[in-house]
Design a protein around this motif. Structure first.
Motif, PDB file in Angstrom:
ATOM      1  N   LYS A   1      39.414 -14.584 -18.917  1.00 28.54           N
ATOM      2  CA  LYS A   1      39.882 -14.149 -20.236  1.00 28.54           C
ATOM      3  C   LYS A   1      40.448 -12.734 -20.215  1.00 28.54           C
ATOM      4  O   LYS A   1      41.241 -12.389 -21.089  1.00 28.54           O
ATOM      5  N   LEU A   2      40.048 -11.911 -19.267  1.00 28.48           N
ATOM      6  CA  LEU A   2      40.526 -10.527 -19.162  1.00 28.48           C
ATOM      7  C   LEU A   2      40.915 -10.236 -17.724  1.00 28.48           C
ATOM      8  O   LEU A   2      40.340 -10.798 -16.801  1.00 28.48           O
ATOM      9  N   GLY A   3      41.880  -9.339 -17.520  1.00 24.32           N
ATOM     10  CA  GLY A   3      42.235  -8.918 -16.169  1.00 24.32           C
ATOM     11  C   GLY A   3      43.710  -9.054 -15.877  1.00 24.32           C
ATOM     12  O   GLY A   3      44.539  -9.243 -16.764  1.00 24.32           O
ATOM     13  N   VAL A   4      44.019  -8.955 -14.580  1.00 22.10           N
ATOM     14  CA  VAL A   4      45.396  -9.070 -14.091  1.00 22.10           C
ATOM     15  C   VAL A   4      45.493 -10.348 -13.268  1.00 22.10           C
ATOM     16  O   VAL A   4      44.642 -10.609 -12.412  1.00 22.10           O
ATOM     17  N   PHE A   5      46.539 -11.127 -13.518  1.00 21.18           N
ATOM     18  CA  PHE A   5      46.719 -12.436 -12.900  1.00 21.18           C
ATOM     19  C   PHE A   5      48.130 -12.562 -12.344  1.00 21.18           C
ATOM     20  O   PHE A   5      49.007 -11.781 -12.701  1.00 21.18           O
TER      21      PHE A   5
ATOM     22  N   THR B   1      53.561 -11.814 -13.353  1.00 21.21           N
ATOM     23  CA  THR B   1      52.342 -11.010 -13.389  1.00 21.21           C
ATOM     24  C   THR B   1      51.883 -10.957 -14.835  1.00 21.21           C
ATOM     25  O   THR B   1      52.675 -10.704 -15.743  1.00 21.21           O
ATOM     26  N   ILE B   2      50.598 -11.197 -15.041  1.00 21.02           N
ATOM     27  CA  ILE B   2      50.039 -11.308 -16.387  1.00 21.02           C
ATOM     28  C   ILE B   2      48.887 -10.324 -16.529  1.00 21.02           C
ATOM     29  O   ILE B   2      48.014 -10.249 -15.666  1.00 21.02           O
ATOM     30  N   ILE B   3      48.886  -9.597 -17.637  1.00 20.97           N
ATOM     31  CA  ILE B   3      47.783  -8.685 -17.961  1.00 20.97           C
ATOM     32  C   ILE B   3      47.181  -9.165 -19.281  1.00 20.97           C
ATOM     33  O   ILE B   3      47.892  -9.295 -20.283  1.00 20.97           O
ATOM     34  N   ARG B   4      45.870  -9.435 -19.269  1.00 23.40           N
ATOM     35  CA  ARG B   4      45.175  -9.893 -20.476  1.00 23.40           C
ATOM     36  C   ARG B   4      44.170  -8.846 -20.932  1.00 23.40           C
ATOM     37  O   ARG B   4      43.326  -8.412 -20.160  1.00 23.40           O
ATOM     38  N   LYS B   5      44.292  -8.477 -22.206  1.00 23.18           N
ATOM     39  CA  LYS B   5      43.347  -7.566 -22.855  1.00 23.18           C
ATOM     40  C   LYS B   5      43.102  -8.086 -24.261  1.00 23.18           C
ATOM     41  O   LYS B   5      44.059  -8.312 -24.998  1.00 23.18           O
TER      42      LYS B   5
ATOM     43  N   HIS C   1      38.709 -22.596  -9.506  1.00 23.95           N
ATOM     44  CA  HIS C   1      38.395 -22.238  -8.126  1.00 23.95           C
ATOM     45  C   HIS C   1      37.763 -20.844  -8.145  1.00 23.95           C
ATOM     46  O   HIS C   1      37.565 -20.266  -9.211  1.00 23.95           O
ATOM     47  N   LYS C   2      37.476 -20.299  -6.993  1.00 24.25           N
ATOM     48  CA  LYS C   2      36.804 -18.993  -6.920  1.00 24.25           C
ATOM     49  C   LYS C   2      37.578 -17.914  -7.678  1.00 24.25           C
ATOM     50  O   LYS C   2      37.024 -17.244  -8.541  1.00 24.25           O
ATOM     51  N   ASP C   3      38.854 -17.716  -7.361  1.00 24.63           N
ATOM     52  CA  ASP C   3      39.651 -16.662  -7.989  1.00 24.63           C
ATOM     53  C   ASP C   3      40.920 -17.202  -8.629  1.00 24.63           C
ATOM     54  O   ASP C   3      41.909 -16.484  -8.777  1.00 24.63           O
ATOM     55  N   SER C   4      40.925 -18.472  -9.005  1.00 30.28           N
ATOM     56  CA  SER C   4      42.118 -19.065  -9.596  1.00 30.28           C
ATOM     57  C   SER C   4      41.729 -20.285 -10.429  1.00 30.28           C
ATOM     58  O   SER C   4      40.586 -20.714 -10.407  1.00 30.28           O
TER      59      SER C   4
ATOM     60  N   VAL D   1      44.005 -11.357  -9.759  1.00 27.88           N
ATOM     61  CA  VAL D   1      44.183 -10.339  -8.717  1.00 27.88           C
ATOM     62  C   VAL D   1      43.386  -9.079  -9.011  1.00 27.88           C
ATOM     63  O   VAL D   1      43.140  -8.274  -8.114  1.00 27.88           O
ATOM     64  N   GLU D   2      42.974  -8.880 -10.242  1.00 27.34           N
ATOM     65  CA  GLU D   2      42.112  -7.720 -10.608  1.00 27.34           C
ATOM     66  C   GLU D   2      41.171  -8.109 -11.714  1.00 27.34           C
ATOM     67  O   GLU D   2      41.477  -8.846 -12.590  1.00 27.34           O
TER      68      GLU D   2
END
Length: 123
Positions: A29-33, A45-49, A98-101, A122-123
């Motif tokens: 729900k939050l972070g950089v993807f 590149t996606i940034i969620r806040k 998955h783990k990070d996706s 990614v973050e």
């Protein structure tokens, strides 16, 4: 006496069971993807806040509102649509984590358009 043994065995079984599945599905729900290029997608590149998603693809930067129905379904809507297609909401269904996706399916508005892809945190 049998009731006491039954209760003690029941408590032992319930306290000794540990779920192998750790539910941390809200970690997306939050972070950089990132969505890699391919299969009908450009690298994005996606940034969620909070309730905002900023999407960067090529030289374009778009701001969308994001509303989570639950940990596996959310809706995106362009805040400043640039064309008629962007006026329709995008409905995203998370299909597999998955783990990070996660793998997802996106549908635009109430059309028959549907695409599948994978997004990576990614973050």
């Amino acid at each position: 006496m049998k009731k006491l043994v039954f209760i003690l065995v029941g408590i032992l079984v319930l306290t000794s069971c540990k779920s192998e599945f750790e539910d941390n599905s809200d970690r997306f729900k939050l972070g950089v993807f990132e969505i890699p290029a391919g299969k009908g997608f450009v690298k994005e590149t996606i940034i969620r806040k909070d309730s905002i998603q900023i999407s960067k693809h090529g030289t374009e930067v778009d701001t969308l509102s994001i509303k989570w129905k639950n940990n596996f379904f959310y809706t995106l809507k362009y805040i400043n649509p640039k064309n008629d297609l962007q006026k329709d909401p995008m409905f995203i269904q998370i299909n597999k984590i998955h783990k990070d996706s996660y793998d997802f399916t996106v549908k635009i508005g109430f059309s028959k358009f549907s695409k599948k892809a994978t997004i990576y945190k990614v973050e």
